[in-house]
Design a protein around this motif. Structure first.
Motif, PDB file in Angstrom:
ATOM      1  N   THR A  59       0.975  -1.270  -0.139  1.00 18.59           N
ATOM      2  CA  THR A  59       0.465   0.152  -0.115  1.00 18.59           C
ATOM      3  C   THR A  59       0.896   1.791   0.319  1.00 18.59           C
ATOM      4  OG1 THR A  59      -1.431  -1.715   1.754  1.00 18.59           O
ATOM      5  CG2 THR A  59      -1.781   1.230   1.606  1.00 18.59           C
ATOM      6  N   PHE A  60       0.366   1.928  -0.952  1.00 23.17           N
ATOM      7  CA  PHE A  60       1.408   3.339  -0.926  1.00 23.17           C
ATOM      8  C   PHE A  60       0.288   4.727  -1.082  1.00 23.17           C
ATOM      9  CE2 PHE A  60       3.966   6.762  -3.845  1.00 23.17           C
ATOM     10  CZ  PHE A  60       4.981   6.158  -2.643  1.00 23.17           C
ATOM     11  N   GLY A  61       0.434   5.049   0.364  1.00 20.22           N
ATOM     12  CA  GLY A  61      -1.521   6.116  -0.355  1.00 20.22           C
ATOM     13  C   GLY A  61      -1.731   5.957  -0.613  1.00 20.22           C
ATOM     14  N   ASP A  62      -3.079   6.014  -1.387  1.00 19.25           N
ATOM     15  CA  ASP A  62      -4.151   5.978  -1.760  1.00 19.25           C
ATOM     16  C   ASP A  62      -4.308   4.151  -2.943  1.00 19.25           C
ATOM     17  OD1 ASP A  62      -6.073   7.158  -0.543  1.00 19.25           O
ATOM     18  OD2 ASP A  62      -5.576   8.908  -1.663  1.00 19.25           O
ATOM     19  N   ASN A  63      -3.077   3.952  -3.289  1.00 16.59           N
ATOM     20  CA  ASN A  63      -2.614   3.133  -4.014  1.00 16.59           C
ATOM     21  C   ASN A  63      -2.307   1.889  -3.792  1.00 16.59           C
ATOM     22  OD1 ASN A  63      -2.870   4.988  -6.343  1.00 16.59           O
ATOM     23  ND2 ASN A  63      -1.528   6.217  -5.128  1.00 16.59           N
ATOM     24  N   GLU A  64      -2.572   0.342  -4.545  1.00 10.80           N
ATOM     25  CA  GLU A  64      -2.027  -0.759  -4.151  1.00 10.80           C
ATOM     26  C   GLU A  64      -1.348  -1.255  -4.999  1.00 10.80           C
ATOM     27  OE1 GLU A  64      -5.822  -2.914  -3.511  1.00 10.80           O
ATOM     28  OE2 GLU A  64      -6.106  -2.340  -1.497  1.00 10.80           O
ATOM     29  N   ILE A  65      -0.443  -1.417  -4.460  1.00 11.47           N
ATOM     30  CA  ILE A  65       1.023  -2.292  -5.267  1.00 11.47           C
ATOM     31  C   ILE A  65       0.817  -3.268  -5.721  1.00 11.47           C
ATOM     32  CG2 ILE A  65       3.295  -1.659  -6.913  1.00 11.47           C
ATOM     33  CD1 ILE A  65       1.770   1.211  -4.676  1.00 11.47           C
ATOM     34  N   VAL A 104      -0.670  -1.121 -10.837  1.00 10.07           N
ATOM     35  CA  VAL A 104      -0.929  -0.103  -9.586  1.00 10.07           C
ATOM     36  C   VAL A 104      -2.751  -0.239  -9.294  1.00 10.07           C
ATOM     37  CG1 VAL A 104      -1.134   2.183  -8.723  1.00 10.07           C
ATOM     38  CG2 VAL A 104       1.033   0.521 -10.038  1.00 10.07           C
ATOM     39  N   ARG A 105      -3.442   0.093  -8.016  1.00  8.89           N
ATOM     40  CA  ARG A 105      -4.767  -0.033  -8.540  1.00  8.89           C
ATOM     41  C   ARG A 105      -5.810   0.826  -7.287  1.00  8.89           C
ATOM     42  NH1 ARG A 105      -4.674  -5.623  -6.933  1.00  8.89           N
ATOM     43  NH2 ARG A 105      -4.599  -6.691  -9.125  1.00  8.89           N
ATOM     44  N   ARG A 106      -6.290   2.168  -7.506  1.00 14.81           N
ATOM     45  CA  ARG A 106      -6.361   3.270  -6.703  1.00 14.81           C
ATOM     46  C   ARG A 106      -8.340   2.104  -6.538  1.00 14.81           C
ATOM     47  NH1 ARG A 106      -4.667   7.381  -8.107  1.00 14.81           N
ATOM     48  NH2 ARG A 106      -6.152   8.298  -9.547  1.00 14.81           N
ATOM     49  N   GLU A 107      -9.117   2.040  -5.521  1.00 15.65           N
ATOM     50  CA  GLU A 107     -10.639   2.097  -6.009  1.00 15.65           C
ATOM     51  C   GLU A 107     -10.729   0.578  -6.336  1.00 15.65           C
ATOM     52  OE1 GLU A 107     -12.622   5.396  -6.347  1.00 15.65           O
ATOM     53  OE2 GLU A 107     -11.800   6.532  -4.656  1.00 15.65           O
ATOM     54  N   GLY A 108      -9.878  -0.438  -6.497  1.00 15.81           N
ATOM     55  CA  GLY A 108      -9.928  -1.562  -6.568  1.00 15.81           C
ATOM     56  C   GLY A 108      -9.769  -1.843  -8.275  1.00 15.81           C
ATOM     57  N   ILE A 129      -0.814   9.024  -9.533  1.00 19.64           N
ATOM     58  CA  ILE A 129      -0.689   8.328  -8.509  1.00 19.64           C
ATOM     59  C   ILE A 129      -1.305   9.279  -7.290  1.00 19.64           C
ATOM     60  CG2 ILE A 129       0.532   6.091  -9.437  1.00 19.64           C
ATOM     61  CD1 ILE A 129       2.841   7.875  -6.917  1.00 19.64           C
ATOM     62  N   GLU A 130      -1.232  10.602  -7.724  1.00 19.91           N
ATOM     63  CA  GLU A 130      -1.451  11.349  -6.501  1.00 19.91           C
ATOM     64  C   GLU A 130      -3.390  11.776  -6.783  1.00 19.91           C
ATOM     65  OE1 GLU A 130       1.230  13.588  -6.306  1.00 19.91           O
ATOM     66  OE2 GLU A 130       2.723  12.475  -5.088  1.00 19.91           O
ATOM     67  N   THR A 131      -3.680  12.517  -5.863  1.00 16.72           N
ATOM     68  CA  THR A 131      -5.008  12.617  -5.961  1.00 16.72           C
ATOM     69  C   THR A 131      -5.890  14.069  -4.916  1.00 16.72           C
ATOM     70  OG1 THR A 131      -6.375  11.399  -4.523  1.00 16.72           O
ATOM     71  CG2 THR A 131      -6.239  10.437  -6.828  1.00 16.72           C
ATOM     72  N   GLY A 132      -6.787  14.499  -5.572  1.00 18.61           N
ATOM     73  CA  GLY A 132      -7.304  15.584  -5.011  1.00 18.61           C
ATOM     74  C   GLY A 132      -6.214  16.086  -4.129  1.00 18.61           C
ATOM     75  N   ARG A 146      -3.650  15.488  -2.182  1.00 18.38           N
ATOM     76  CA  ARG A 146      -2.407  15.183  -2.142  1.00 18.38           C
ATOM     77  C   ARG A 146      -2.274  15.666  -3.503  1.00 18.38           C
ATOM     78  NH1 ARG A 146      -0.908  10.274  -1.813  1.00 18.38           N
ATOM     79  NH2 ARG A 146       1.266  10.711  -1.182  1.00 18.38           N
ATOM     80  N   ARG A 147      -2.736  15.679  -4.406  1.00 14.98           N
ATOM     81  CA  ARG A 147      -2.069  16.118  -5.907  1.00 14.98           C
ATOM     82  C   ARG A 147      -1.563  17.809  -5.110  1.00 14.98           C
ATOM     83  NH1 ARG A 147      -5.094  15.467 -11.562  1.00 14.98           N
ATOM     84  NH2 ARG A 147      -4.261  12.754 -10.806  1.00 14.98           N
ATOM     85  N   ALA A 148      -1.907  18.831  -4.710  1.00 18.11           N
ATOM     86  CA  ALA A 148      -1.304  20.118  -4.191  1.00 18.11           C
ATOM     87  C   ALA A 148      -0.074  19.983  -3.541  1.00 18.11           C
ATOM     88  CB  ALA A 148      -3.224  20.861  -3.736  1.00 18.11           C
ATOM     89  N   ALA A 149      -0.175  19.136  -2.885  1.00 20.42           N
ATOM     90  CA  ALA A 149       0.914  18.732  -1.692  1.00 20.42           C
ATOM     91  C   ALA A 149       2.348  19.299  -2.610  1.00 20.42           C
ATOM     92  CB  ALA A 149       0.931  18.023  -0.875  1.00 20.42           C
ATOM     93  N   PRO A 150       2.997  19.643  -1.676  1.00 19.47           N
ATOM     94  CA  PRO A 150       4.324  19.698  -1.963  1.00 19.47           C
ATOM     95  C   PRO A 150       5.186  18.335  -2.948  1.00 19.47           C
ATOM     96  CG  PRO A 150       4.503  21.014   0.021  1.00 19.47           C
ATOM     97  CD  PRO A 150       3.008  19.767   0.121  1.00 19.47           C
ATOM     98  N   SER A 151       5.771  18.664  -4.249  1.00 26.11           N
ATOM     99  CA  SER A 151       5.988  17.607  -4.860  1.00 26.11           C
ATOM    100  C   SER A 151       6.966  16.522  -4.296  1.00 26.11           C
ATOM    101  CB  SER A 151       7.007  17.584  -5.962  1.00 26.11           C
ATOM    102  OG  SER A 151       7.680  17.985  -5.893  1.00 26.11           O
ATOM    103  N   GLY A 152       7.660  16.643  -3.178  1.00 28.49           N
ATOM    104  CA  GLY A 152       8.867  16.048  -2.775  1.00 28.49           C
ATOM    105  C   GLY A 152      10.199  16.183  -3.272  1.00 28.49           C
TER     106      GLY A 152
END
Length: 96
Positions: free
Chosen positions: A3-9, A16-20, A76-79, A81-87
């Motif tokens: 699991t990575f954030g909202d994603n399942e790898i 890579v899956r998000r919400e199935g 892979i980033e949504t909502g 999280r997409r607006a968050a600093p990029s790292g």
């Protein structure tokens, strides 16, 4: 399954899956994502990413890394999280 954030790898299936739902990631993006997962919490230099994801002996520019990281983030980033600093930390490296 990782699991990575909202994603399942799914490392075994290369998915890579998000919400199935399976996300449309390229083989290169999947290698990039698994590299970040293996190095979770660490900053990786562009040179490290070039070596670990693309391999030895290729003459690619650091811009290639930037473009692929951006493409992966968009998938892979949504909502909020997409607006968050990029790292990305100039001169230090990149993390997800």
């Amino acid at each position: 399954m990782v699991t990575f954030g909202d994603n399942e790898i799914d490392l075994g299936r290369g998915e890579v899956r998000r919400e199935g739902r399976v996300l449309d990631v390229t083989a290169l993006e999947f290698r990039l994502l698994t590299t970040f997962i293996r190095n979770r919490g660490r900053l990786l230099s562009r040179d490290q990413l070039l070596e670990q994801v693309w391999g030895h002996g290729l003459s690619l520019t650091e811009r290639v890394v930037d473009n692929q990281v951006l493409a992966l983030r968009k998938k892979i980033e949504t909502g909020s999280r997409r607006a968050a600093p990029s790292g990305e930390r100039p001169r230090l490296g990149i993390s997800l």
